[in-house]
Enzyme design. Structure first.
Site, PDB file in Angstrom:
ATOM      1  N   LEU A  76      -8.410  12.826 -31.282  1.00 28.27           N
ATOM      2  CA  LEU A  76      -7.214  13.432 -31.141  1.00 28.27           C
ATOM      3  C   LEU A  76      -6.319  13.398 -32.637  1.00 28.27           C
ATOM      4  O   LEU A  76      -5.071  13.723 -32.507  1.00 28.27           O
ATOM      5  CB  LEU A  76      -6.327  13.000 -30.007  1.00 28.27           C
ATOM      6  N   CYS A  77      -6.829  12.776 -33.528  1.00 26.29           N
ATOM      7  CA  CYS A  77      -5.835  12.496 -34.807  1.00 26.29           C
ATOM      8  C   CYS A  77      -5.735  13.946 -35.908  1.00 26.29           C
ATOM      9  O   CYS A  77      -6.738  14.795 -35.596  1.00 26.29           O
ATOM     10  CB  CYS A  77      -6.547  11.720 -35.680  1.00 26.29           C
ATOM     11  N   HIS A  78      -4.950  14.335 -36.131  1.00 29.54           N
ATOM     12  CA  HIS A  78      -4.691  15.735 -37.058  1.00 29.54           C
ATOM     13  C   HIS A  78      -5.140  15.113 -38.188  1.00 29.54           C
ATOM     14  O   HIS A  78      -5.068  13.965 -38.911  1.00 29.54           O
ATOM     15  CB  HIS A  78      -3.115  15.680 -37.302  1.00 29.54           C
ATOM     16  N   MET A 114      -3.437   5.552 -38.167  1.00 26.73           N
ATOM     17  CA  MET A 114      -4.854   5.347 -37.773  1.00 26.73           C
ATOM     18  C   MET A 114      -5.567   5.423 -39.071  1.00 26.73           C
ATOM     19  O   MET A 114      -6.695   4.876 -39.161  1.00 26.73           O
ATOM     20  CB  MET A 114      -5.055   6.660 -36.800  1.00 26.73           C
ATOM     21  N   GLU A 115      -5.205   6.400 -40.091  1.00 31.35           N
ATOM     22  CA  GLU A 115      -5.776   6.488 -41.390  1.00 31.35           C
ATOM     23  C   GLU A 115      -5.988   4.739 -42.128  1.00 31.35           C
ATOM     24  O   GLU A 115      -6.919   4.440 -42.512  1.00 31.35           O
ATOM     25  CB  GLU A 115      -5.347   7.070 -42.135  1.00 31.35           C
ATOM     26  N   ASP A 129     -22.577  -4.503 -43.524  1.00 35.74           N
ATOM     27  CA  ASP A 129     -23.976  -3.759 -43.615  1.00 35.74           C
ATOM     28  C   ASP A 129     -24.354  -4.172 -44.997  1.00 35.74           C
ATOM     29  O   ASP A 129     -25.688  -4.642 -45.155  1.00 35.74           O
ATOM     30  CB  ASP A 129     -23.606  -2.128 -43.992  1.00 35.74           C
TER      31      ASP A 129
END
Length: 158
Positions: A76-78, A114-115, A129
């Protein structure tokens, strides 16, 4: 502070928030997190001797790429036109840890929290990793938003 979850409509269905009426402002968000590692992994990272190469250099690029692709990973992030993404690392020998810090900027109608969080997450996962051949017991921890500015909700400082 709003007491409602904005990503749900009146019927409780998930939806993308309509930001078309919001004012464009400069938006900045900073996030951080840590990866706890064994002394051997810490030495490989700090000394640049990991078999896969420059761990922090690769993790920096991975974090930047992640910030640019946040809307592909979080439904739901733009999608946002980012104007700056920076990833920095702090070596914490006393804790046998690496801290990742991201700062993300845009000029737009919705924030970049969020970014910034996504950038830190992927940078830390990349460290995992690249070092898992040495020790798989690494632990990613303390992921959080440190600060944000811009927008209707105002500034936040942790």
């Amino acid at each position: 502070m709003a007491n409602e979850l904005t990503h749900f409509d009146a019927s409780g269905n998930a939806h993308m928030v309509d930001v078309s009426e919001k004012k464009e402002t400069e938006r900045i968000a900073r996030a951080s997190g840590r990866i706890l590692v064994s002394p051997a992994v810490y030495e490989a990272i700090a000394g640049g001797t990991a078999k896969k190469g420059d761990v922090l250099g690769v993790a920096r690029i991975a974090g930047i790429m992640a910030a640019k692709k946040t809307s592909d990973a979080i439904p739901l992030c733009h999608p946002l036109p980012l104007t700056r993404v920076s990833i920095d690392f702090g070596l914490l020998p006393e804790a046998s840890a690496v801290e990742a810090r991201a700062e993300v900027k845009t000029r737009g109608v919705t924030g970049v929290e969020m970014e910034a969080l996504h950038a830190v997450s992927v940078a830390l996962l990349t460290i995992y990793d690249m070092c898992k051949a040495l020790d798989k017991r690494m632990e990613i921890t303390a992921l959080h938003l440190d600060a944000k500015s811009g927008g209707k909700s105002g500034d936040f400082q942790r």
